[in-house]
Design a protein around this motif. Structure first.
Motif, PDB file in Angstrom:
ATOM      1  N   SER A 118       0.852  -1.180   0.000  1.00 21.07           N
ATOM      2  CA  SER A 118       0.000   0.000   0.000  1.00 21.07           C
ATOM      3  C   SER A 118       0.895   1.238   0.000  1.00 21.07           C
ATOM      4  O   SER A 118       2.073   1.176   0.381  1.00 21.07           O
ATOM      5  CB  SER A 118      -0.902  -0.001   1.233  1.00 21.07           C
ATOM      6  N   PRO A 119       0.389   2.419  -0.397  1.00 20.35           N
ATOM      7  CA  PRO A 119       1.211   3.632  -0.376  1.00 20.35           C
ATOM      8  C   PRO A 119       1.768   3.950   1.013  1.00 20.35           C
ATOM      9  O   PRO A 119       2.914   4.390   1.137  1.00 20.35           O
ATOM     10  CB  PRO A 119       0.236   4.712  -0.861  1.00 20.35           C
ATOM     11  N   THR A 120       0.969   3.721   2.073  1.00 18.03           N
ATOM     12  CA  THR A 120       1.443   3.975   3.434  1.00 18.03           C
ATOM     13  C   THR A 120       2.601   3.036   3.783  1.00 18.03           C
ATOM     14  O   THR A 120       3.592   3.449   4.395  1.00 18.03           O
ATOM     15  CB  THR A 120       0.293   3.797   4.443  1.00 18.03           C
ATOM     16  N   PHE A 121       2.479   1.780   3.376  1.00 18.87           N
ATOM     17  CA  PHE A 121       3.563   0.809   3.601  1.00 18.87           C
ATOM     18  C   PHE A 121       4.854   1.270   2.930  1.00 18.87           C
ATOM     19  O   PHE A 121       5.940   1.212   3.526  1.00 18.87           O
ATOM     20  CB  PHE A 121       3.145  -0.562   3.072  1.00 18.87           C
ATOM     21  N   HIS A 122       4.750   1.749   1.697  1.00 23.94           N
ATOM     22  CA  HIS A 122       5.944   2.176   0.974  1.00 23.94           C
ATOM     23  C   HIS A 122       6.593   3.381   1.644  1.00 23.94           C
ATOM     24  O   HIS A 122       7.833   3.495   1.672  1.00 23.94           O
ATOM     25  CB  HIS A 122       5.593   2.497  -0.473  1.00 23.94           C
ATOM     26  N   LEU A 123       5.788   4.324   2.179  1.00 24.38           N
ATOM     27  CA  LEU A 123       6.363   5.473   2.879  1.00 24.38           C
ATOM     28  C   LEU A 123       7.109   5.019   4.134  1.00 24.38           C
ATOM     29  O   LEU A 123       8.256   5.435   4.376  1.00 24.38           O
ATOM     30  CB  LEU A 123       5.267   6.473   3.250  1.00 24.38           C
ATOM     31  N   LEU A 124       6.495   4.175   4.962  1.00 24.03           N
ATOM     32  CA  LEU A 124       7.151   3.694   6.176  1.00 24.03           C
ATOM     33  C   LEU A 124       8.398   2.883   5.851  1.00 24.03           C
ATOM     34  O   LEU A 124       9.420   2.981   6.550  1.00 24.03           O
ATOM     35  CB  LEU A 124       6.166   2.856   6.993  1.00 24.03           C
ATOM     36  N   GLU A 125       8.308   2.080   4.787  1.00 24.41           N
ATOM     37  CA  GLU A 125       9.461   1.295   4.365  1.00 24.41           C
ATOM     38  C   GLU A 125      10.609   2.207   3.938  1.00 24.41           C
ATOM     39  O   GLU A 125      11.778   1.946   4.237  1.00 24.41           O
ATOM     40  CB  GLU A 125       9.045   0.375   3.216  1.00 24.41           C
ATOM     41  N   GLN A 126      10.274   3.302   3.247  1.00 24.49           N
ATOM     42  CA  GLN A 126      11.295   4.259   2.819  1.00 24.49           C
ATOM     43  C   GLN A 126      11.948   4.937   4.026  1.00 24.49           C
ATOM     44  O   GLN A 126      13.174   5.098   4.070  1.00 24.49           O
ATOM     45  CB  GLN A 126      10.680   5.312   1.901  1.00 24.49           C
ATOM     46  N   ILE A 127      11.136   5.333   5.024  1.00 24.64           N
ATOM     47  CA  ILE A 127      11.676   5.973   6.226  1.00 24.64           C
ATOM     48  C   ILE A 127      12.596   5.014   6.970  1.00 24.64           C
ATOM     49  O   ILE A 127      13.706   5.385   7.391  1.00 24.64           O
ATOM     50  CB  ILE A 127      10.525   6.441   7.144  1.00 24.64           C
ATOM     51  N   GLN A 128      12.156   3.768   7.125  1.00 23.33           N
ATOM     52  CA  GLN A 128      12.970   2.784   7.838  1.00 23.33           C
ATOM     53  C   GLN A 128      14.295   2.530   7.122  1.00 23.33           C
ATOM     54  O   GLN A 128      15.363   2.502   7.751  1.00 23.33           O
ATOM     55  CB  GLN A 128      12.204   1.467   7.966  1.00 23.33           C
ATOM     56  N   ALA A 129      14.242   2.362   5.799  1.00 26.96           N
ATOM     57  CA  ALA A 129      15.460   2.112   5.031  1.00 26.96           C
ATOM     58  C   ALA A 129      16.399   3.313   5.092  1.00 26.96           C
ATOM     59  O   ALA A 129      17.627   3.157   5.189  1.00 26.96           O
ATOM     60  CB  ALA A 129      15.102   1.793   3.579  1.00 26.96           C
ATOM     61  N   GLU A 130      15.844   4.524   5.073  1.00 28.76           N
ATOM     62  CA  GLU A 130      16.664   5.723   5.076  1.00 28.76           C
ATOM     63  C   GLU A 130      17.377   5.920   6.405  1.00 28.76           C
ATOM     64  O   GLU A 130      18.573   6.231   6.448  1.00 28.76           O
ATOM     65  CB  GLU A 130      15.782   6.932   4.746  1.00 28.76           C
ATOM     66  N   VAL A 131      16.672   5.742   7.540  1.00 25.33           N
ATOM     67  CA  VAL A 131      17.321   5.931   8.831  1.00 25.33           C
ATOM     68  C   VAL A 131      18.354   4.835   9.076  1.00 25.33           C
ATOM     69  O   VAL A 131      19.424   5.094   9.661  1.00 25.33           O
ATOM     70  CB  VAL A 131      16.279   5.986   9.977  1.00 25.33           C
ATOM     71  N   HIS A 132      18.074   3.635   8.630  1.00 19.85           N
ATOM     72  CA  HIS A 132      19.038   2.536   8.792  1.00 19.85           C
ATOM     73  C   HIS A 132      20.292   2.809   7.962  1.00 19.85           C
ATOM     74  O   HIS A 132      21.415   2.651   8.455  1.00 19.85           O
ATOM     75  CB  HIS A 132      18.380   1.225   8.367  1.00 19.85           C
ATOM     76  N   ARG A 133      20.103   3.237   6.723  1.00 14.86           N
ATOM     77  CA  ARG A 133      21.250   3.560   5.857  1.00 14.86           C
ATOM     78  C   ARG A 133      22.098   4.674   6.452  1.00 14.86           C
ATOM     79  O   ARG A 133      23.325   4.595   6.508  1.00 14.86           O
ATOM     80  CB  ARG A 133      20.741   3.983   4.481  1.00 14.86           C
ATOM     81  N   PHE A 134      21.429   5.732   6.936  1.00 14.53           N
ATOM     82  CA  PHE A 134      22.137   6.895   7.452  1.00 14.53           C
ATOM     83  C   PHE A 134      22.933   6.537   8.706  1.00 14.53           C
ATOM     84  O   PHE A 134      24.096   6.943   8.864  1.00 14.53           O
ATOM     85  CB  PHE A 134      21.114   7.997   7.757  1.00 14.53           C
ATOM     86  N   ALA A 135      22.333   5.746   9.610  1.00 11.91           N
ATOM     87  CA  ALA A 135      23.022   5.358  10.842  1.00 11.91           C
ATOM     88  C   ALA A 135      24.192   4.423  10.557  1.00 11.91           C
ATOM     89  O   ALA A 135      25.292   4.585  11.112  1.00 11.91           O
ATOM     90  CB  ALA A 135      22.034   4.699  11.801  1.00 11.91           C
ATOM     91  N   ILE A 136      23.969   3.446   9.689  1.00  9.96           N
ATOM     92  CA  ILE A 136      25.026   2.472   9.375  1.00  9.96           C
ATOM     93  C   ILE A 136      26.206   3.155   8.693  1.00  9.96           C
ATOM     94  O   ILE A 136      27.381   2.876   8.990  1.00  9.96           O
ATOM     95  CB  ILE A 136      24.460   1.347   8.483  1.00  9.96           C
ATOM     96  N   THR A 137      25.932   4.072   7.767  1.00 11.76           N
ATOM     97  CA  THR A 137      27.010   4.777   7.073  1.00 11.76           C
ATOM     98  C   THR A 137      27.851   5.593   8.051  1.00 11.76           C
ATOM     99  O   THR A 137      29.087   5.593   7.986  1.00 11.76           O
ATOM    100  CB  THR A 137      26.422   5.695   5.990  1.00 11.76           C
ATOM    101  N   PHE A 138      27.162   6.296   8.964  1.00  7.36           N
ATOM    102  CA  PHE A 138      27.886   7.093   9.953  1.00  7.36           C
ATOM    103  C   PHE A 138      28.736   6.195  10.852  1.00  7.36           C
ATOM    104  O   PHE A 138      29.907   6.488  11.140  1.00  7.36           O
ATOM    105  CB  PHE A 138      26.878   7.901  10.778  1.00  7.36           C
ATOM    106  N   HIS A 139      28.171   5.084  11.299  1.00  7.59           N
ATOM    107  CA  HIS A 139      28.908   4.175  12.176  1.00  7.59           C
ATOM    108  C   HIS A 139      30.108   3.565  11.455  1.00  7.59           C
ATOM    109  O   HIS A 139      31.204   3.458  12.026  1.00  7.59           O
ATOM    110  CB  HIS A 139      27.978   3.067  12.677  1.00  7.59           C
ATOM    111  N   ARG A 140      29.923   3.196  10.194  1.00  6.76           N
ATOM    112  CA  ARG A 140      31.015   2.604   9.418  1.00  6.76           C
ATOM    113  C   ARG A 140      32.163   3.607   9.248  1.00  6.76           C
ATOM    114  O   ARG A 140      33.340   3.272   9.382  1.00  6.76           O
ATOM    115  CB  ARG A 140      30.494   2.136   8.063  1.00  6.76           C
ATOM    116  N   ASP A 141      31.807   4.859   8.951  1.00  2.44           N
ATOM    117  CA  ASP A 141      32.838   5.887   8.767  1.00  2.44           C
ATOM    118  C   ASP A 141      33.616   6.114  10.064  1.00  2.44           C
ATOM    119  O   ASP A 141      34.847   6.230  10.056  1.00  2.44           O
ATOM    120  CB  ASP A 141      32.204   7.197   8.308  1.00  2.44           C
TER     121      ASP A 141
END
Length: 611
Positions: free
Chosen positions: A519-542
């Motif tokens: 559903s459109p709501t699912f895709h928005l939440l999925e995008q938010i979850q993927a974005e915060v995970h990517r941002f945190a992991i990248t910062f931690h890796r650096d």
């Protein structure tokens, strides 16, 4: 619709075979074409550098696009010919004036001839086709002539001409391929009986003939008459291909309406209408229909849509092909057919394919033409699901990242009006927490984040999301409570495949609120979850990478940041510094500091072993 708006929706077109219609300013069809890939073909017209004056002139006149999805390129070819004949579009010069597709014609005359023609006269003759290629049409005529001894000559066989006695039998008679009606050897009644059987055969009764050809081919092969068997094999292949590919119905399916429908979660129903004339699709239209009565069932709604569409197009069809019986009783003289197989089933499947495509394309086009509208609907749906006082136009989501407590960091991503606001993203180094304590880390960063926003009087979010469960949600609420803030907090719950499956929310006690996948709501939440995970992991890796590279130099007493930079600039890595000789280090940073660095990396080598 402007050309720019049309260009925006081109990526939403299906990559399927079909026919497309270009609509002009007055709502008339100005061009009809076929395509193996609708998206690629239609998009080619709207390239910035279009070749040909005719094409450029056509594109300037286009104000809308309609299309019909079919199963194969051969089906698109047949449908294209039917649509051109129906609409007579002004820009189809080549197809309208120069090229058409072959038909089998039983001429309207005494002792009718059966021929393949591309431009048959509309003089009362009976037409079959059009055929996808001329080979299929000739195979059908060859089949007829093998089974029935009919004439092939151009003689005028009107009764008074035959009575004059000027005709003589020809070679066809001696070969037993014609019964010589020209000299009175065959009666009109006998010949017309054959024509009636031929008409029935050409209308689609092919199964018996195919079996006859197959048995004849096998018989000739057993008799070692391979050349004759090959003729039957080729005709058999043509007929089998014709039987499989001839999706447009036989001519006897005439004056028939086909309806199908599809529903969506918003309460809308999409109804597709096709009108069949002599086996050809002459009208196609899809309507978005919404119930005007509370509690109306889908069958009642479907029946209402059928009535409206028949009235709109002035249809007087005596048969309706439907996927189910909706209880439609507007006309007692109309027959309702719910096909399970055969040509009528194929027509129903064609209608269903188009109504499904219309539903999918509607959402894609709305997103392309007005993306903010779709996002506002998603935000509104999220508000409704959580029971919020206002729409969450400003959403912030937090996530922690560490490996067994080492280099702990956290991240915050911000979405405004359903879109990521990357300039507002924030990274956090954990300052006060020892070891791997995600809840304490979450309390620290939330406190720091919103205390700073309070002090600078920045706008606070409408909703806070935690990439975690009850513990994370509770930690955020505790931090907000200490700051005197009341902001809704929800958790993103994951399934066994680590995908967002529901929201964890509640004022008094937390409960899971399911979100339908895709559903459109699912895709928005999925995008938010993927974005915060990517941002945190990248910062931690650096951070971890920098820590690993520089840790040993940082702890050598007497070596400051400037000397460390000189070493890394010269040797490129800590590993190279550790393996460098004393002379190499002296050249880079001088003898005193070189001795300190060398001893730090080679202390064990310089220690005397004990006895």
């Amino acid at each position: 619709m402007t050309i720019d708006e049309i260009r925006k929706i081109l990526p939403t077109l299906p990559e399927s075979p079909g026919c497309y219609k270009y609509i002009g300013q007055e709502g008339t069809v100005i061009y009809v074409g076929k395509a193996k890939n609708l998206r690629r073909r239609v998009s080619s017209y709207f390239q910035r550098e279009v070749q040909g004056a005719k094409t450029r002139l056509l594109v300037r006149q286009i104000r809308g696009i309609e299309y019909v999805v079919v199963g194969s390129e051969a089906e698109a070819l047949i449908l294209e010919n039917a649509l051109i004949k129906e609409h007579k579009p002004r820009y189809n010069i080549l197809l309208k004036d120069d090229k058409t597709y072959p038909e089998v014609v039983i001429h309207h005359e005494p002792f009718p001839r059966v021929r393949v023609e591309r431009r048959p006269a509309r003089d009362g003759s009976v037409h079959f086709g059009p055929y996808p290629n001329v080979g299929m049409a000739h195979a059908a005529v060859a089949m007829v002539r093998d089974l029935y001894p009919i004439r092939t000559c151009d003689l005028d066989l009107s009764p008074h001409k035959i009575a004059l006695g000027k005709y003589k039998v020809c070679l066809e008679y001696h070969m037993k391929r014609c019964k010589a009606p020209c000299v009175g050897y065959q009666s009109r009644e006998d010949y017309d009986h054959s024509i009636r059987e031929i008409t029935s055969l050409l209308r689609g009764n092919l199964r018996d003939v195919i079996e006859l050809y197959r048995s004849e081919m096998l018989r000739l092969s057993e008799e070692l008459r391979f050349e004759e068997a090959q003729i039957y094999k080729e005709r058999l292949q043509y007929l089998e291909n014709y039987q499989v590919k001839h999706t447009v119905a036989p001519h006897h399916i005439h004056n028939v309406d086909v309806f199908s429908f599809e529903e969506d979660e918003d309460g809308a129903t999409y109804v597709n209408y096709m009108h069949i004339t002599q086996g050809m699709v002459s009208q196609v239209y899809t309507l978005e229909y919404r119930s005007q009565l509370e509690g109306e069932s889908r069958e009642e709604l479907f029946a209402s849509a059928i009535t409206e569409l028949r009235r709109r197009f002035g249809s007087r069809a005596k048969e309706l092909i439907l996927p189910l019986d909706p209880g439609w009783q507007d006309d007692a003289n109309v027959t309702i057919t719910i096909p399970q197989r055969g040509d009528k089933k194929k027509l129903l499947e064609l209608s269903e394919r188009n109504v499904r495509q219309y539903k999918v394309d509607k959402y894609k086009r709305a997103e392309r033409l007005n993306p903010d509208q779709r996002l506002m609907q998603v935000v509104g749906d999220l508000r409704q699901r959580l029971g919020l006082e206002r729409s969450p136009m400003h959403i912030e989501c937090f996530d922690n990242s560490n490996i067994q407590g080492s280099d702990p960091v956290a991240a915050c991503v911000v979405f405004k009006r359903g879109r990521p606001s990357k300039k507002d993203y924030r990274k956090f180094n954990i300052r006060t927490v020892e070891g791997p304590d995600d809840y304490a880390s979450m309390r620290e960063i939330v406190t720091r984040r919103y205390r700073r926003m309070q002090e600078s009087e920045e706008a606070l979010p409408d909703l806070i999301l935690a990439d975690g469960g009850k513990g994370q949600v509770g930690a955020i609420r505790e931090a907000l409570g200490e700051l005197g803030l009341s902001i809704p907090v929800a958790g993103l719950v994951k399934d066994e495949r680590h995908r967002t499956s529901s929201l964890l929310y509640g004022e008094d006690f937390l409960r899971e609120i399911p979100v339908r996948h895709h559903s459109p709501t699912f895709h928005l939440l999925e995008q938010i979850q993927a974005e915060v995970h990517r941002f945190a992991i990248t910062f931690h890796r650096d951070k971890r990478s920098k820590s690993q590279l520089s840790s040993r130099l940082d702890f050598i007493k007497g070596i400051g940041p400037k000397t460390k930079d000189e070493l890394l600039s010269t040797f490129r890595s800590v590993q190279s510094v550790s393996s460098a000789s004393l002379e190499e280090l002296t050249t880079a940073i001088g003898p005193a500091k070189a001795r300190i660095v060398y001893q730090a990396f080679h202390a064990e080598e310089e220690t005397e072993p004990t006895a």
